[in-house]
Design a protein around this motif. Sequence first.
Motif, short mmCIF file in Angstrom:
data_model
loop_
_atom_site.label_atom_id
_atom_site.label_comp_id
_atom_site.label_asym_id
_atom_site.label_seq_id
_atom_site.Cartn_x
_atom_site.Cartn_y
_atom_site.Cartn_z
N ALA A 14 0.80 -1.22 0.00
CA ALA A 14 0.00 0.00 0.00
C ALA A 14 0.84 1.27 0.00
N ALA A 15 2.15 1.13 -0.09
CA ALA A 15 3.05 2.30 -0.10
C ALA A 15 2.76 3.22 1.08
N THR A 16 2.79 2.67 2.27
CA THR A 16 2.54 3.46 3.47
C THR A 16 3.70 4.41 3.73
N GLY A 17 3.49 5.33 4.67
CA GLY A 17 4.58 6.17 5.13
C GLY A 17 5.44 5.42 6.13
N TRP A 18 6.23 6.16 6.89
CA TRP A 18 7.17 5.53 7.83
C TRP A 18 6.51 5.05 9.11
N LEU A 19 5.38 5.68 9.49
CA LEU A 19 4.78 5.38 10.79
C LEU A 19 4.33 3.93 10.89
N TYR A 20 3.61 3.45 9.89
CA TYR A 20 3.07 2.09 9.98
C TYR A 20 4.15 1.03 10.10
N PRO A 21 5.15 0.99 9.22
CA PRO A 21 6.15 -0.08 9.36
C PRO A 21 6.91 -0.03 10.67
N VAL A 22 7.17 1.18 11.18
CA VAL A 22 7.84 1.28 12.48
C VAL A 22 6.96 0.68 13.57
N ALA A 23 5.68 1.09 13.58
CA ALA A 23 4.76 0.58 14.60
C ALA A 23 4.59 -0.93 14.47
N ALA A 24 4.44 -1.43 13.23
CA ALA A 24 4.23 -2.86 13.03
C ALA A 24 5.45 -3.67 13.49
N THR A 25 6.63 -3.12 13.26
CA THR A 25 7.85 -3.82 13.66
C THR A 25 7.98 -3.87 15.18
#
Length: 318
Positions: free
Chosen positions: A253-264
């Motif tokens: 979905a080409a998210t910004g930086w917030l989602y992958p950081v939170a998911a990790t």
Amino acid sequence: MTHVEQPVEAAAGPAPDARSQPATWRDIAAAYVGLTKPRVIELLLLTTVPVMFFAARGVPPLGLVVATVVGGALSAGSASALNCVYDRDIDEQMRRTRRRALPRHIVSPAAATVFGITLGVLATVVLLVFVNALSAGLALLAEAFYLIVYTMLLKRRTTQNIVWGGLAGCFPALIGWTAVTDSLSWAPVVLFLVVFLWTPPHTWALALRYREDYAGVDVPMLPVVAPAAEVGRQIVIYSVAMVAVSLLLWPVAATGWLYPVAATVLGAVFVAQAVLMWRRSVGTEELSRIRPMELFHSSNLYLSLLFVAVALDPLVTR
């Protein structure tokens, strides 16, 4: 609509029979509300609304959010009420459920059935009129899957009951997306799979706590038929898969930086807790040592915060 579980502690001994004294209108109103399993609805909406923000890449129209929330809540309440009717025989015997409306005879099975069907009809009308036909169809499919596939066919027959039956609880992610876009894409499918993989660790942790209840009514939940260590191992496997799938949303979905950081971060914490519970379960069946409810409560927090990140990502990083 889903099989997201919440613990309901009850006093020891049989459920009080409401026929021994007249129920007040407040008792009856509370009983009908209880049939809808409000805590389950809360968690469902927590996966629906954030996806709407994500699909809109910002703030979706308020009226659409309200209509989707109302329709989704009615749909989930309908499925829960009809589930209570079908499972009333085992609910009366289990500590976790014996204080529900039907075991206490505050509401009759016939009245609960009419109530559940009425909620389902209202949900369909609301979603059809104020949202779209695709969302209404998905809500109906979720209800049918929960009632027929999970409740009637799987729950009392297989240890995989919650694995496949839990698919019903994944539909809110799709419904939130289709409410905004009137179409499907890979992004909501990823979130659908996240909830699918989250459901076994969440439910098996609770079932481990109440395994004697499930055993007593011949419901073959995995913790009933397998040692605690095997349950812990399976929970770790599903947890790792869940985190891996959650990270797919970033490229898909080409998210910004917030989602992958939170998911990790959230995923690493959750997996660590799952591994810890597994290690505690090796060589023992004592719940006081395994402490499965710690993971159960953590699973609720994990899913809530992950979907908050889904909602905030387009607002913070656009």
